[in-house]
Design an enzyme around this catalytic site. Structure first.
Site, PDB file in Angstrom:
ATOM      1  N   HIS A  98      14.081   9.196-146.711  1.00 61.83           N
ATOM      2  CA  HIS A  98      12.704   9.522-147.088  1.00 61.83           C
ATOM      3  C   HIS A  98      12.795  10.451-148.299  1.00 61.83           C
ATOM      4  O   HIS A  98      13.750  11.234-148.395  1.00 61.83           O
ATOM      5  CB  HIS A  98      11.960  10.310-146.000  1.00 61.83           C
ATOM      6  CG  HIS A  98      11.809   9.629-144.688  1.00 61.83           C
ATOM      7  ND1 HIS A  98      12.803   9.597-143.749  1.00 61.83           N
ATOM      8  CD2 HIS A  98      10.758   8.972-144.143  1.00 61.83           C
ATOM      9  CE1 HIS A  98      12.376   8.955-142.677  1.00 61.83           C
ATOM     10  NE2 HIS A  98      11.142   8.555-142.887  1.00 61.83           N
ATOM     11  N   ASP A 101      13.600  13.944-147.333  1.00 62.52           N
ATOM     12  CA  ASP A 101      14.932  14.222-146.755  1.00 62.52           C
ATOM     13  C   ASP A 101      15.896  14.677-147.833  1.00 62.52           C
ATOM     14  O   ASP A 101      16.753  15.529-147.594  1.00 62.52           O
ATOM     15  CB  ASP A 101      15.588  12.971-146.149  1.00 62.52           C
ATOM     16  CG  ASP A 101      14.737  12.238-145.168  1.00 62.52           C
ATOM     17  OD1 ASP A 101      13.875  12.864-144.550  1.00 62.52           O
ATOM     18  OD2 ASP A 101      14.961  11.013-145.008  1.00 62.52           O
TER      19      ASP A 101
HETATM   20  C1  XUL Z   1      10.066   6.954-136.820  1.00 65.61           C
HETATM   21  C2  XUL Z   1      10.934   6.097-137.644  1.00 65.61           C
HETATM   22  C3  XUL Z   1      11.027   6.447-139.090  1.00 65.61           C
HETATM   23  C4  XUL Z   1      11.141   5.261-139.994  1.00 65.61           C
HETATM   24  C5  XUL Z   1      11.094   5.599-141.446  1.00 65.61           C
HETATM   25  O1  XUL Z   1       9.998   6.573-135.500  1.00 65.61           O
HETATM   26  O2  XUL Z   1      11.552   5.193-137.152  1.00 65.61           O
HETATM   27  O3  XUL Z   1      12.086   7.313-139.259  1.00 65.61           O
HETATM   28  O4  XUL Z   1      12.304   4.552-139.748  1.00 65.61           O
HETATM   29  O5  XUL Z   1      10.001   6.366-141.798  1.00 65.61           O
END
Ligand code: XUL
Ligand code: CO
Length: 435
Positions: A98, A101
């Site tokens: 992300h 992150d």
């Molecule tokens: C949350 C989840 C996230 C997604 C990306 O449950 O799985 O981490 O993979 O935003």
């Protein structure tokens, strides 16, 4: 200097007693036409592995993920070094991230973007030095309080605009890092109560957000896949991206034709489905894309994101992947975290080894299952009435309702049902796995 005092993990075979070795994952071993690493395309999840400290509702972090640094940007840099060292030592070829992150959020969007640019350069040079690749990027449009009511589905249009701007930037850096995918997980795209919710407008707006940002991605040269990652609940009571079938219907309704699915095992079970069910649903719709590998705990009602060790789930998952023709732009991202009590850096290695070996075993066993042929053969035979006679005429569209009635009247009743043989088939799978 190394951050982790552990060497590169070697394949030692299933009889090895060395916990820091692979028992089934032999990255460069050719199997069914290509090296194992290309079948499995393992990815490290930046948020869990580099950022997750084990915080839960009742306590703060147990694991230290600052890797010796103290200032936010230095910590981000150390995390990046640690991530690439882990990928190298674990023979993990990809990572997923992300925006928030890899670089801490700052006071304004412009400042956050600047910090992101610094860290994107850092990652790009580490990628160049190591040959590691970006499987997919995404934007965290759920953690900051501004997203308390959702991002694309927020009642406040300013929030929609902010989310669009954040996603625009996240797609830009994903393109810079050569990512082969971009994920949309509807973090808070859902509702808590219908008493304050305009469901129609929220769903239309979610589609608008997907359209405007994905078209922008294409306009700047993003050639990879867009994925929606279904999840039924958590954080909101009801998420609009509930499960694969719901998302497929949503995408078709709004004409968002180029999206595929990123299927997560623990999200499947939260939706009351098996992991394989969700994969199969995506596959038969021609929308299978990528996988978030983890597992839930059947006794808990939330997303525990455990490292996957359930062999049967891994076998059936890899069976679906093979039947889909393997991964193209997708891969197996470990959206998984060590338990709060498994707080040492060594546990990161144990966790990845456990997950990777489980899927390597799954790949090997799924290939044996296909080669054995009993499951596929049985299923094919079960539907043989569709390749001739009235079945063939129904499929071709030749049979009219009168033809069907004539056929039924001539039969008097159906006398040709055969057993589904579920227990025989489950035993056949066991024999292929353990025999
Ligand atoms: C949350 C989840 C996230 C997604 C990306 O449950 O799985 O981490 O993979 O935003
Ligand atoms: Co996920």
């Amino acid at each position: 200097m190394d951050i982790f005092p552990i060497g590169k993990i070697a394949y030692e075979g299933s009889r090895s007693a060395n916990p820091l070795s692979f028992k089934y994952y032999n990255p460069d071993e050719p199997i069914a036409g290509k090296p194992m690493r290309e079948h499995l395309k393992f990815a490290l999840s930046w948020w869990h592995t580099m950022c997750g400290g084990g915080t839960d509702m009742f306590g703060t972090d147990t694991a230290d993920k600052r890797f010796g640094a103290t200032e936010p940007l230095d910590i981000a840099r150390r995390k990046a070094q640690a991530a690439f060292e882990l990928m190298e030592k674990l023979s993990v070829d990809y990572f997923c991230f992300h925006d928030r992150d890899i670089a801490p959020e700052q006071g304004s969007l412009a400042e956050s973007n600047k910090t992101l640019d610094v860290m994107t350069e850092e990652l790009a040079s580490l990628m160049k030095a190591t040959g590691k690749k970006c499987l997919w990027g995404t934007a965290n449009c759920f953690s900051n309080p501004r997203y308390m009511h959702g991002a694309g589905t927020a009642p406040n249009a300013d929030v929609f605009a902010f989310a669009a701007a954040q996603i625009k930037k996240a797609i830009e850096i994903t393109v810079k890092l050569g990512g082969s995918g971009y994920v949309y997980w509807g973090g808070r795209e859902g509702y808590e109560t219908l008493l304050n919710t305009d469901m129609g407008l929220e769903q239309d707006n979610l589609a608008r957000l997907l359209k405007i940002t994905s078209e922008y991605g294409r306009s700047i040269g993003f050639k990879g896949d867009y994925y929606i990652e279904p999840k039924p609940k958590e954080p909101t009571k009801h998420q609009y991206d509930f499960d694969a079938a719901t998302v497929i219907g949503f995408l078709r309704h709004y004409g968002l034709d180029e999206f595929k699915l990123n299927i997560e095992a623990n999200h499947a079970t939260l939706a009351g489905h098996t992991f394989q069910h969700e994969l199969r649903t995506a596959r038969v719709a021609g929308m299978f894309g990528s996988i978030d590998a983890n597992q839930g705990d059947m006794l808990l009602g939330w997303d525990t994101d455990q490292f996957p060790t359930n062999v049967y789930d891994a076998v059936y998952c890899m069976y679906e992947v093979l039947k889909a023709g393997g991964f193209t732009n997708g891969g197996l991202n470990f959206d998984s975290k060590q338990r709060r009590g498994s707080y040492t850096h060594e546990d990161i290695f144990h966790a990845y080894i456990a997950g990777m070996d489980t899927f390597a075993f799954g790949l090997r066993a799924a290939l044996r299952l296909i080669e054995d042929g009993r499951i596929d053969g049985f299923t094919r035979k079960r539907y043989e009435s569709w390749s001739g006679g009235i079945g063939k005429d129904i499929i071709s569209g030749k049979a009219t309702i009168e033809d069907l009635e004539r056929h039924a009247l001539a039969m008097g009743d159906v006398t040709t049902n055969t057993s589904g043989r579920q227990e025989y088939l489950e035993a056949a799978v066991n024999q292929v796995l353990w025999g």
